[in-house]
Write an enzyme that holds these catalytic residues in place. Structure first.
Site, PDB file in Angstrom:
ATOM      1  N   ARG A 104       0.862  -1.182   0.000  1.00 32.55           N
ATOM      2  CA  ARG A 104       0.000   0.000   0.000  1.00 32.55           C
ATOM      3  C   ARG A 104       0.900   1.233   0.000  1.00 32.55           C
ATOM      4  NH1 ARG A 104      -4.329   1.189   4.663  1.00 32.55           N
ATOM      5  NH2 ARG A 104      -2.418   1.554   5.817  1.00 32.55           N
ATOM      6  N   THR A 108      -0.751   7.653  -0.856  1.00 31.09           N
ATOM      7  CA  THR A 108      -2.076   7.597  -1.503  1.00 31.09           C
ATOM      8  C   THR A 108      -2.966   6.511  -0.894  1.00 31.09           C
ATOM      9  OG1 THR A 108      -1.360   5.942  -3.108  1.00 31.09           O
ATOM     10  CG2 THR A 108      -1.003   8.270  -3.686  1.00 31.09           C
ATOM     11  N   ASP A 200       1.078  -2.454  12.281  1.00 30.66           N
ATOM     12  CA  ASP A 200       1.452  -2.918  10.937  1.00 30.66           C
ATOM     13  C   ASP A 200       1.793  -4.407  11.010  1.00 30.66           C
ATOM     14  OD1 ASP A 200       3.196  -3.629   8.685  1.00 30.66           O
ATOM     15  OD2 ASP A 200       2.997  -1.510   8.167  1.00 30.66           O
TER      16      ASP A 200
HETATM   17  C1  PRP Z   1      -0.839  -4.280   4.703  1.00 31.88           C
HETATM   18  C2  PRP Z   1      -1.722  -5.503   4.898  1.00 31.88           C
HETATM   19  C3  PRP Z   1      -2.584  -5.460   3.663  1.00 31.88           C
HETATM   20  C4  PRP Z   1      -2.755  -3.984   3.426  1.00 31.88           C
HETATM   21  C5  PRP Z   1      -4.119  -3.592   3.919  1.00 31.88           C
HETATM   22  O1  PRP Z   1       0.180  -4.560   3.833  1.00 31.88           O
HETATM   23  O2  PRP Z   1      -1.007  -6.696   5.057  1.00 31.88           O
HETATM   24  O3  PRP Z   1      -2.005  -6.089   2.538  1.00 31.88           O
HETATM   25  O4  PRP Z   1      -1.744  -3.317   4.193  1.00 31.88           O
HETATM   26  O5  PRP Z   1      -4.391  -2.284   3.595  1.00 31.88           O
HETATM   27  P1  PRP Z   1      -5.539  -1.888   2.575  1.00 31.88           P
HETATM   28  O6  PRP Z   1      -6.730  -2.699   2.900  1.00 31.88           O
HETATM   29  O7  PRP Z   1      -5.750  -0.428   2.843  1.00 31.88           O
HETATM   30  O8  PRP Z   1      -5.040  -2.123   1.173  1.00 31.88           O
HETATM   31  P2  PRP Z   1       1.297  -3.449   3.470  1.00 31.88           P
HETATM   32  O9  PRP Z   1       0.832  -2.593   2.333  1.00 31.88           O
HETATM   33  O10 PRP Z   1       1.696  -2.732   4.716  1.00 31.88           O
HETATM   34  O11 PRP Z   1       2.478  -4.310   2.890  1.00 31.88           O
HETATM   35  P3  PRP Z   1       3.456  -5.322   3.648  1.00 31.88           P
HETATM   36  O12 PRP Z   1       2.613  -6.506   4.088  1.00 31.88           O
HETATM   37  O13 PRP Z   1       4.423  -5.691   2.577  1.00 31.88           O
HETATM   38  O14 PRP Z   1       4.078  -4.615   4.800  1.00 31.88           O
HETATM   39  N1  URA Z   2      -1.999  -2.630   7.225  1.00 31.71           N
HETATM   40  C1  URA Z   2      -1.626  -3.082   8.442  1.00 31.71           C
HETATM   41  O1  URA Z   2      -0.706  -3.907   8.545  1.00 31.71           O
HETATM   42  N2  URA Z   2      -2.266  -2.620   9.516  1.00 31.71           N
HETATM   43  C2  URA Z   2      -3.270  -1.727   9.430  1.00 31.71           C
HETATM   44  O2  URA Z   2      -3.828  -1.340  10.467  1.00 31.71           O
HETATM   45  C3  URA Z   2      -3.634  -1.255   8.155  1.00 31.71           C
HETATM   46  C4  URA Z   2      -2.986  -1.741   7.066  1.00 31.71           C
END
Ligand code: PRP
Ligand code: URA
Length: 209
Positions: A104, A108, A200
């Protein structure tokens, strides 16, 4: 309209509380995520068809139930979804595994795709898309779209925590996709994090920041 299954089982809720706790470190967090994923798999597969088969015990012959050869694909959204795969595979060891790399954009909040590979026979499989966090829903909406473009027809989403906003987005874009999760939290904060949430998930799993 898709169904949203919140797994209220005491073991799931207990383990989720431990995962929310800021003092829980990566080792325990990983173990808990795998355990909860196994328990959610139990619910996701509740309607899998069975047939009656004959079985010889050491004493006699009887009948029992056996799964009717259902084929499954587990598709984690990287990174955090990876932490759910082991739990699913413990119960469905013959499942094939695909990967969808999406992160994500922190500014944005829109999903950015960087790697995708799913089994070539995905159209014949029940697809379980795994991601612990469903926040805005952008990532999971994109992941489902990718799987559908590859021919996937029977798709379920497994998550830990969702925000109401993310569930609405998923239902709006993919009303045919059911969701299985441990909790629906209150809302998103101004940075798109789920409140109260667990922070996170990727960083907590892998000890990054
Ligand atoms: C996190 C999570 C989802 C996403 C959720 O991943 O594991 O994939 O955010 O957010 P959304 O519903 O608003 O799209 P992240 O983008 O942090 O990536 P990562 O797992 O590689 O850290
Ligand atoms: N992704 C995460 O890992 N945690 C949140 O709360 C939102 C997006």
């Amino acid at each position: 309209m898709s169904a949203i299954h919140v797994i209220e089982h005491p073991l799931v809720q207990h383990k989720l509380t431990l995962m929310r706790d800021e003092r829980t470190g990566p080792k325990e967090f990983r173990e808990l995520l795998e355990e909860i994923s196994m328990l959610i798999t139990y619910e996701v597969t509740r309607d899998f068809p069975v047939e009656t088969v004959e079985v010889r015990t050491p004493l006699t012959t009887t009948t029992g139930k056996a799964l009717v050869g259902k084929k499954v694909a587990v598709v984690p959204i990287l990174r955090a979804g990876l932490g759910m795969v082991g739990g699913v595979l413990q119960l469905i060891p013959a499942a094939k595994v695909g990967h969808i790399g999406i992160y994500r954009d922190p500014e944005t909040l829109r999903p950015v795709e960087y790697y995708c590979k799913v089994p070539t026979d995905i159209a014949e499989r029940d697809v379980l898309i795994c991601d612990p966090m469903l926040a805005t829903g952008g990532s999971v909406v994109e992941a489902v779209r990718y799987v559908k473009n590859r021919g996937g027809r029977s798709i379920r989403v497994m998550a830990l925590i969702a925000a109401p906003e993310g569930l609405r987005a998923l239902q709006e874009h993919h009303p045919d996709v059911d969701v299985y999760l441990a909790a629906v939290d209150e809302r998103l904060d101004s940075h798109g994090y789920i409140l109260p949430g667990l922070g996170d998930a990727g960083d907590r799993l892998y000890g990054t920041r």
